[in-house]
Scaffold this motif. Sequence first.
Motif, PDB file in Angstrom:
ATOM      1  N   THR A   1       0.827  -1.201   0.000  1.00  0.00           N
ATOM      2  CA  THR A   1       0.000   0.000   0.000  1.00  0.00           C
ATOM      3  C   THR A   1       0.861   1.251   0.000  1.00  0.00           C
ATOM      4  O   THR A   1       0.572   2.222  -0.722  1.00  0.00           O
ATOM      5  N   GLN A   2       1.943   1.245   0.786  1.00  0.00           N
ATOM      6  CA  GLN A   2       2.846   2.390   0.836  1.00  0.00           C
ATOM      7  C   GLN A   2       3.487   2.639  -0.526  1.00  0.00           C
ATOM      8  O   GLN A   2       3.562   3.787  -0.986  1.00  0.00           O
ATOM      9  N   ILE A   3       3.936   1.576  -1.175  1.00  0.00           N
ATOM     10  CA  ILE A   3       4.581   1.726  -2.488  1.00  0.00           C
ATOM     11  C   ILE A   3       3.587   2.260  -3.512  1.00  0.00           C
ATOM     12  O   ILE A   3       3.911   3.157  -4.308  1.00  0.00           O
ATOM     13  N   MET A   4       2.354   1.743  -3.502  1.00  0.00           N
ATOM     14  CA  MET A   4       1.345   2.245  -4.445  1.00  0.00           C
ATOM     15  C   MET A   4       1.011   3.701  -4.161  1.00  0.00           C
ATOM     16  O   MET A   4       0.821   4.491  -5.095  1.00  0.00           O
ATOM     17  N   LYS A   5       0.934   4.077  -2.887  1.00  0.00           N
ATOM     18  CA  LYS A   5       0.660   5.471  -2.526  1.00  0.00           C
ATOM     19  C   LYS A   5       1.762   6.384  -3.064  1.00  0.00           C
ATOM     20  O   LYS A   5       1.480   7.464  -3.605  1.00  0.00           O
TER      21      LYS A   5
ATOM     22  N   ILE B   1      10.073   6.237  -7.462  1.00  0.00           N
ATOM     23  CA  ILE B   1       9.038   5.753  -6.542  1.00  0.00           C
ATOM     24  C   ILE B   1       9.676   5.185  -5.282  1.00  0.00           C
ATOM     25  O   ILE B   1       9.224   5.439  -4.162  1.00  0.00           O
ATOM     26  N   ALA B   2      10.767   4.430  -5.456  1.00  0.00           N
ATOM     27  CA  ALA B   2      11.487   3.872  -4.314  1.00  0.00           C
ATOM     28  C   ALA B   2      12.059   4.982  -3.434  1.00  0.00           C
ATOM     29  O   ALA B   2      11.992   4.930  -2.200  1.00  0.00           O
ATOM     30  N   ARG B   3      12.639   6.011  -4.078  1.00  0.00           N
ATOM     31  CA  ARG B   3      13.186   7.142  -3.318  1.00  0.00           C
ATOM     32  C   ARG B   3      12.103   7.816  -2.509  1.00  0.00           C
ATOM     33  O   ARG B   3      12.300   8.155  -1.335  1.00  0.00           O
TER      34      ARG B   3
ATOM     35  N   VAL C   1      -1.878  -0.141  -9.139  1.00  0.00           N
ATOM     36  CA  VAL C   1      -2.411   1.179  -8.784  1.00  0.00           C
ATOM     37  C   VAL C   1      -3.790   1.382  -9.408  1.00  0.00           C
ATOM     38  O   VAL C   1      -4.739   1.811  -8.740  1.00  0.00           O
ATOM     39  N   VAL C   2      -3.915   1.069 -10.696  1.00  0.00           N
ATOM     40  CA  VAL C   2      -5.196   1.244 -11.390  1.00  0.00           C
ATOM     41  C   VAL C   2      -6.283   0.410 -10.727  1.00  0.00           C
ATOM     42  O   VAL C   2      -7.384   0.910 -10.427  1.00  0.00           O
ATOM     43  N   PHE C   3      -5.998  -0.862 -10.460  1.00  0.00           N
ATOM     44  CA  PHE C   3      -7.016  -1.739  -9.880  1.00  0.00           C
ATOM     45  C   PHE C   3      -7.341  -1.343  -8.441  1.00  0.00           C
ATOM     46  O   PHE C   3      -8.485  -1.499  -8.000  1.00  0.00           O
ATOM     47  N   ASP C   4      -6.352  -0.807  -7.721  1.00  0.00           N
ATOM     48  CA  ASP C   4      -6.612  -0.340  -6.359  1.00  0.00           C
ATOM     49  C   ASP C   4      -7.555   0.856  -6.358  1.00  0.00           C
ATOM     50  O   ASP C   4      -8.528   0.898  -5.594  1.00  0.00           O
ATOM     51  N   VAL C   5      -7.297   1.827  -7.236  1.00  0.00           N
ATOM     52  CA  VAL C   5      -8.154   3.015  -7.302  1.00  0.00           C
ATOM     53  C   VAL C   5      -9.564   2.641  -7.741  1.00  0.00           C
ATOM     54  O   VAL C   5     -10.555   3.072  -7.140  1.00  0.00           O
ATOM     55  N   TYR C   6      -9.667   1.824  -8.787  1.00  0.00           N
ATOM     56  CA  TYR C   6     -10.984   1.391  -9.247  1.00  0.00           C
ATOM     57  C   TYR C   6     -11.708   0.584  -8.165  1.00  0.00           C
ATOM     58  O   TYR C   6     -12.931   0.685  -8.012  1.00  0.00           O
ATOM     59  N   GLY C   7     -10.949  -0.206  -7.423  1.00  0.00           N
ATOM     60  CA  GLY C   7     -11.556  -1.005  -6.359  1.00  0.00           C
ATOM     61  C   GLY C   7     -12.140  -0.138  -5.265  1.00  0.00           C
ATOM     62  O   GLY C   7     -13.259  -0.377  -4.784  1.00  0.00           O
ATOM     63  N   ARG C   8     -11.401   0.902  -4.873  1.00  0.00           N
ATOM     64  CA  ARG C   8     -11.901   1.803  -3.838  1.00  0.00           C
ATOM     65  C   ARG C   8     -13.105   2.606  -4.330  1.00  0.00           C
ATOM     66  O   ARG C   8     -14.055   2.857  -3.575  1.00  0.00           O
TER      67      ARG C   8
ATOM     68  N   PHE D   1     -16.107  10.903  -5.941  1.00  0.00           N
ATOM     69  CA  PHE D   1     -14.834  10.200  -5.747  1.00  0.00           C
ATOM     70  C   PHE D   1     -13.724  10.928  -6.496  1.00  0.00           C
ATOM     71  O   PHE D   1     -12.600  11.050  -6.002  1.00  0.00           O
ATOM     72  N   LEU D   2     -14.016  11.410  -7.700  1.00  0.00           N
ATOM     73  CA  LEU D   2     -13.022  12.167  -8.465  1.00  0.00           C
ATOM     74  C   LEU D   2     -12.595  13.406  -7.693  1.00  0.00           C
ATOM     75  O   LEU D   2     -11.411  13.745  -7.639  1.00  0.00           O
ATOM     76  N   GLU D   3     -13.572  14.082  -7.099  1.00  0.00           N
ATOM     77  CA  GLU D   3     -13.295  15.319  -6.371  1.00  0.00           C
ATOM     78  C   GLU D   3     -12.464  15.063  -5.123  1.00  0.00           C
ATOM     79  O   GLU D   3     -11.568  15.851  -4.782  1.00  0.00           O
ATOM     80  N   GLU D   4     -12.752  13.961  -4.429  1.00  0.00           N
ATOM     81  CA  GLU D   4     -12.098  13.662  -3.161  1.00  0.00           C
ATOM     82  C   GLU D   4     -10.716  13.029  -3.333  1.00  0.00           C
ATOM     83  O   GLU D   4      -9.935  13.001  -2.385  1.00  0.00           O
ATOM     84  N   HIS D   5     -10.405  12.519  -4.517  1.00  0.00           N
ATOM     85  CA  HIS D   5      -9.136  11.809  -4.731  1.00  0.00           C
ATOM     86  C   HIS D   5      -8.438  12.313  -5.994  1.00  0.00           C
ATOM     87  O   HIS D   5      -8.205  11.556  -6.936  1.00  0.00           O
ATOM     88  N   PRO D   6      -8.085  13.598  -6.013  1.00  0.00           N
ATOM     89  CA  PRO D   6      -7.505  14.164  -7.238  1.00  0.00           C
ATOM     90  C   PRO D   6      -6.184  13.527  -7.643  1.00  0.00           C
ATOM     91  O   PRO D   6      -5.934  13.331  -8.844  1.00  0.00           O
ATOM     92  N   ALA D   7      -5.315  13.216  -6.684  1.00  0.00           N
ATOM     93  CA  ALA D   7      -4.028  12.593  -7.026  1.00  0.00           C
ATOM     94  C   ALA D   7      -4.243  11.205  -7.615  1.00  0.00           C
ATOM     95  O   ALA D   7      -3.584  10.821  -8.593  1.00  0.00           O
ATOM     96  N   ASP D   8      -5.162  10.444  -7.033  1.00  0.00           N
ATOM     97  CA  ASP D   8      -5.476   9.110  -7.542  1.00  0.00           C
ATOM     98  C   ASP D   8      -5.962   9.186  -8.987  1.00  0.00           C
ATOM     99  O   ASP D   8      -5.544   8.392  -9.839  1.00  0.00           O
ATOM    100  N   ILE D   9      -6.851  10.146  -9.246  1.00  0.00           N
ATOM    101  CA  ILE D   9      -7.426  10.270 -10.587  1.00  0.00           C
ATOM    102  C   ILE D   9      -6.373  10.725 -11.584  1.00  0.00           C
ATOM    103  O   ILE D   9      -6.299  10.201 -12.704  1.00  0.00           O
ATOM    104  N   ARG D  10      -5.532  11.674 -11.196  1.00  0.00           N
ATOM    105  CA  ARG D  10      -4.465  12.114 -12.084  1.00  0.00           C
ATOM    106  C   ARG D  10      -3.529  10.949 -12.411  1.00  0.00           C
ATOM    107  O   ARG D  10      -3.103  10.780 -13.556  1.00  0.00           O
TER     108      ARG D  10
END
Length: 212
Positions: free
Chosen positions: A21-25, A44-46, A69-76, A105-114
Amino acid sequence: MRSNSVQTSSNPTFTESARRTQIMKCAIEVLAESGYSGASLAEIARRAGISKSVVLYYFSGKDDLLSSVVFDVYGRAGQAITEALSHEASPGEKIAAYVRTNLHFLEEHPADIRAVVEIVSNARGSDGTHSFVPQGEDPVLAHFEQLLREGQDGGEFREFDPHHLAIIIRSAIDTASGRLVADPSFDLAAYTRELISVVELATGIHRSEESS
């Protein structure tokens, strides 16, 4: 796109799940800030404060990580929609809740959507085709189409082609993602109100003579 590393385990430990989860974030943060081309595994590692080898322990490579990442965002997003629909009774109310929750959901998670827009727009397979073009039946579209059919079957909606109307409405929802990314002045609240009005007109919700 699955690897033979830890993510294939059917019972990952709490620590393994937390690390994934941390790596995907961190991948989402890098994608949102630097775009697809800037989202290297090294960066991403840095951002995560770990070595690239640790990323590769949990994901087989960049494609595997970005797919996750895509499947995690769509899942949420799917969980939020399911929860919203569970509180509505009629097909018309469910359709409105579906549209409203998607756009909220788009409004609340702008970084995820971008991040998702960057991945879906740029990720390609070895043959050069986009990696995230649905193969066969699109489950997201099929779910919305079923909601429209239920409204017709119950006599609340007019007669129309539910498959094509589902495509039209889903396309309008998906368009909002790109607008939010590209246009800082985009008024999502106004867009939501107008789209729900369009959906109500398109479905032609039947009302009794007593209530008209």
